[in-house]
Design a protein around this motif. Structure first.
Motif, PDB file in Angstrom:
ATOM      1  N   ARG A  12       0.885  -1.280  -0.071  1.00  0.00           N
ATOM      2  CA  ARG A  12      -0.171   0.028  -0.108  1.00  0.00           C
ATOM      3  C   ARG A  12       0.839   1.198  -0.161  1.00  0.00           C
ATOM      4  N   LEU A  13       0.869   1.932  -0.870  1.00  0.00           N
ATOM      5  CA  LEU A  13       1.551   3.383  -0.994  1.00  0.00           C
ATOM      6  C   LEU A  13       0.680   4.394  -1.191  1.00  0.00           C
ATOM      7  N   ARG A  14       1.193   5.681  -0.960  1.00  0.00           N
ATOM      8  CA  ARG A  14       0.293   6.907  -0.965  1.00  0.00           C
ATOM      9  C   ARG A  14      -0.039   7.186  -2.511  1.00  0.00           C
ATOM     10  N   SER A  15       1.115   7.238  -3.134  1.00  0.00           N
ATOM     11  CA  SER A  15       1.472   7.880  -4.496  1.00  0.00           C
ATOM     12  C   SER A  15       2.087   6.801  -5.360  1.00  0.00           C
ATOM     13  N   ILE A  16       1.789   6.833  -6.580  1.00  0.00           N
ATOM     14  CA  ILE A  16       2.738   6.013  -7.661  1.00  0.00           C
ATOM     15  C   ILE A  16       2.881   6.872  -8.874  1.00  0.00           C
ATOM     16  N   TRP A  17       3.901   7.084  -9.272  1.00  0.00           N
ATOM     17  CA  TRP A  17       4.170   7.659 -10.730  1.00  0.00           C
ATOM     18  C   TRP A  17       4.822   7.004 -11.741  1.00  0.00           C
ATOM     19  N   ILE A  18       4.179   6.441 -13.085  1.00  0.00           N
ATOM     20  CA  ILE A  18       4.819   5.752 -13.795  1.00  0.00           C
ATOM     21  C   ILE A  18       4.801   6.522 -15.143  1.00  0.00           C
ATOM     22  N   SER A  19       5.758   6.283 -16.203  1.00  0.00           N
ATOM     23  CA  SER A  19       5.890   7.028 -17.340  1.00  0.00           C
ATOM     24  C   SER A  19       6.449   6.216 -18.506  1.00  0.00           C
ATOM     25  N   ASP A  20       6.160   6.547 -19.692  1.00  0.00           N
ATOM     26  CA  ASP A  20       7.053   6.193 -20.773  1.00  0.00           C
ATOM     27  C   ASP A  20       6.857   4.579 -20.964  1.00  0.00           C
ATOM     28  N   VAL A  21       5.558   4.186 -20.850  1.00  0.00           N
ATOM     29  CA  VAL A  21       5.325   2.799 -20.903  1.00  0.00           C
ATOM     30  C   VAL A  21       5.347   2.491 -22.373  1.00  0.00           C
ATOM     31  N   HIS A  22       5.085   3.279 -23.153  1.00  0.00           N
ATOM     32  CA  HIS A  22       5.079   2.901 -24.732  1.00  0.00           C
ATOM     33  C   HIS A  22       4.102   1.809 -25.079  1.00  0.00           C
ATOM     34  N   LEU A  23       3.180   1.742 -24.675  1.00  0.00           N
ATOM     35  CA  LEU A  23       2.069   0.785 -25.390  1.00  0.00           C
ATOM     36  C   LEU A  23       1.910   1.009 -26.489  1.00  0.00           C
ATOM     37  N   GLY A  24       1.755  -0.301 -27.439  1.00  0.00           N
ATOM     38  CA  GLY A  24       1.876  -0.070 -28.698  1.00  0.00           C
ATOM     39  C   GLY A  24       3.122  -0.439 -29.489  1.00  0.00           C
ATOM     40  N   THR A  25       4.033  -0.652 -28.580  1.00  0.00           N
ATOM     41  CA  THR A  25       5.460  -0.956 -29.416  1.00  0.00           C
ATOM     42  C   THR A  25       5.893  -2.230 -28.653  1.00  0.00           C
ATOM     43  N   ALA A  26       6.713  -3.121 -29.566  1.00  0.00           N
ATOM     44  CA  ALA A  26       7.199  -4.401 -29.319  1.00  0.00           C
ATOM     45  C   ALA A  26       8.285  -4.208 -28.084  1.00  0.00           C
ATOM     46  N   GLY A  27       8.807  -3.078 -27.775  1.00  0.00           N
ATOM     47  CA  GLY A  27       9.583  -2.873 -26.653  1.00  0.00           C
ATOM     48  C   GLY A  27       8.963  -2.776 -25.308  1.00  0.00           C
ATOM     49  N   CYS A  28       7.648  -2.577 -25.326  1.00  0.00           N
ATOM     50  CA  CYS A  28       7.035  -2.503 -24.015  1.00  0.00           C
ATOM     51  C   CYS A  28       6.919  -3.543 -23.202  1.00  0.00           C
ATOM     52  N   ARG A  29       7.179  -3.686 -21.831  1.00  0.00           N
ATOM     53  CA  ARG A  29       6.895  -4.818 -21.012  1.00  0.00           C
ATOM     54  C   ARG A  29       5.829  -4.583 -20.367  1.00  0.00           C
ATOM     55  N   ALA A  30       4.714  -4.662 -20.954  1.00  0.00           N
ATOM     56  CA  ALA A  30       3.146  -4.772 -20.365  1.00  0.00           C
ATOM     57  C   ALA A  30       2.998  -5.544 -19.450  1.00  0.00           C
ATOM     58  N   ASP A  31       3.425  -6.915 -19.562  1.00  0.00           N
ATOM     59  CA  ASP A  31       3.346  -8.118 -18.541  1.00  0.00           C
ATOM     60  C   ASP A  31       3.792  -7.644 -17.232  1.00  0.00           C
ATOM     61  N   HIS A  32       5.000  -7.135 -17.290  1.00  0.00           N
ATOM     62  CA  HIS A  32       5.740  -6.787 -15.929  1.00  0.00           C
ATOM     63  C   HIS A  32       4.686  -5.378 -15.229  1.00  0.00           C
ATOM     64  N   LEU A  33       4.618  -4.658 -16.104  1.00  0.00           N
ATOM     65  CA  LEU A  33       3.708  -3.446 -15.581  1.00  0.00           C
ATOM     66  C   LEU A  33       2.386  -3.793 -15.007  1.00  0.00           C
ATOM     67  N   LEU A  34       1.640  -4.671 -15.815  1.00  0.00           N
ATOM     68  CA  LEU A  34       0.317  -5.169 -15.159  1.00  0.00           C
ATOM     69  C   LEU A  34       0.737  -6.032 -13.758  1.00  0.00           C
ATOM     70  N   ASP A  35       1.703  -6.657 -13.672  1.00  0.00           N
ATOM     71  CA  ASP A  35       2.000  -7.515 -12.447  1.00  0.00           C
ATOM     72  C   ASP A  35       2.399  -6.384 -11.489  1.00  0.00           C
ATOM     73  N   PHE A  36       3.120  -5.355 -11.580  1.00  0.00           N
ATOM     74  CA  PHE A  36       3.324  -4.371 -10.669  1.00  0.00           C
ATOM     75  C   PHE A  36       2.075  -3.594 -10.122  1.00  0.00           C
ATOM     76  N   LEU A  37       1.206  -3.322 -11.236  1.00  0.00           N
ATOM     77  CA  LEU A  37      -0.124  -2.429 -10.955  1.00  0.00           C
ATOM     78  C   LEU A  37      -0.886  -3.480 -10.037  1.00  0.00           C
ATOM     79  N   ARG A  38      -0.750  -5.068 -10.171  1.00  0.00           N
ATOM     80  CA  ARG A  38      -1.767  -5.698  -9.319  1.00  0.00           C
ATOM     81  C   ARG A  38      -1.097  -5.739  -7.954  1.00  0.00           C
ATOM     82  N   GLU A  39      -0.081  -5.653  -7.840  1.00  0.00           N
ATOM     83  CA  GLU A  39       0.878  -5.800  -6.423  1.00  0.00           C
ATOM     84  C   GLU A  39       0.830  -4.716  -5.568  1.00  0.00           C
ATOM     85  N   HIS A  40       0.539  -3.300  -6.153  1.00  0.00           N
ATOM     86  CA  HIS A  40       0.728  -2.052  -5.608  1.00  0.00           C
ATOM     87  C   HIS A  40      -0.769  -1.300  -5.704  1.00  0.00           C
ATOM     88  N   GLU A  41      -1.250  -0.849  -4.507  1.00  0.00           N
ATOM     89  CA  GLU A  41      -2.295  -0.115  -4.412  1.00  0.00           C
ATOM     90  C   GLU A  41      -1.897   1.241  -4.107  1.00  0.00           C
TER      91      GLU A  41
END
Length: 275
Positions: A12-41
């Motif tokens: 549980r955190l007060r605030s989270i900042w994420i940037s430069d995800v680049h959805l829509g590119t092969a380099g985007c690590r969306a699976d990792h980000l999804l895991d991170f978002l699931r684990e942190h509120e």
């Protein structure tokens, strides 16, 4: 400095900042980000630009199910009461025409002000406004983006071979960024300029993205934070309940990684910082 381990990972955190995800590119690590978002509120979630890569999508369509899952997860967080603020960057600049509006519970803003638990006023913006190449030579920025994409593709093939040989991951783009003198100078100047802008406007600090270099440190009395990216560093900037800011790297936090994702190196201790 705190250990960046799965057992010590804050849930549980007060605030989270994420940037430069680049959805829509092969380099985007969306699976990792999804895991991170699931684990942190968190109470606040700032999307600090370049969440969707409109530049690449205009050239060719690339959109995996995991990319769609990230979007759905962000919308669910907003529906559950998390204050989600989306600040478009240069790669998703088309969304800037909607600044001031809310969609699906997500507030779209050109920039934002965040008040930490310990009373610090932070300016939150993507940061491309202070990149001279973006502002005055956009063609050069697009050329650089194409070269960066090519380097990432070469890097994947190169590290596949290294992995087969039992050798550790080695990032060509990170090497070039941190070893080439002009790149190092650009990053240092960018950080100083952003800190100076925060001081000029009466803020205690600034949080940005854009340069894909996660960081949190003091610059001449101004708190500077950069949330990094979800292409290589897989990082987020977070605020703990006491107002302390910290960079978290998901590769060090995740309890286990799939074999195909094990090519991404965990950060060294010197890459982890708190303020």
């Amino acid at each position: 400095m705190q250990p960046d381990s799965a057992s010590d990972a804050p849930r549980r955190l007060r605030s989270i900042w994420i940037s430069d995800v680049h959805l829509g590119t092969a380099g985007c690590r969306a699976d990792h980000l999804l895991d991170f978002l699931r684990e942190h509120e968190s109470d606040y979630l700032y999307l600090v630009g370049d969440i969707v890569d409109g530049w690449q999508l205009k050239k060719s369509w690339y959109w995996k199910q995991s990319h769609n899952d990230v979007v759905q997860k962000l919308l669910r967080k907003a529906r559950k009461g998390c204050q989600v603020i989306y600040i478009p960057g240069n790669h998703d600049e088309a969304a800037r025409q909607y600044c001031g509006l809310d969609f699906g519970g997500i507030a779209i803003r050109l920039e934002a002000e965040h008040l930490t638990a310990d009373g610090k006023r932070l300016l939150v913006l993507h940061g491309d406004e202070f990149d001279g190449v973006i502002q005055y030579a956009k063609w050069l920025a697009r050329l650089g983006d194409n070269l960066y994409t090519l380097i990432l593709e070469l890097n994947r093939g190169f590290n596949w071979v290294r992995h087969r040989l039992g050798l550790p991951y080695w990032s060509l783009s990170q090497y070039l960024k941190h070893k080439v003198k002009n790149a190092v100078n650009f990053i240092s100047q960018f950080e100083a300029i952003l800190a100076g802008e925060a001081r000029r406007r009466g803020f205690d600090g600034v949080v940005c993205g854009h340069i894909h270099k996660p960081e949190v440190r003091m610059i001449d009395g101004i708190l500077y934070g950069n949330s990094g990216d979800w292409v290589e560093s897989l990082s987020a900037l977070v605020e703990h309940m006491d107002g302390r800011l910290q960079v978290l790297h998901w590769t060090a936090l995740a309890p286990a990684l799939r074999e195909t994702e094990s090519l991404i190196p965990p950060p060294t201790a010197t890459e982890e910082s708190t303020c």
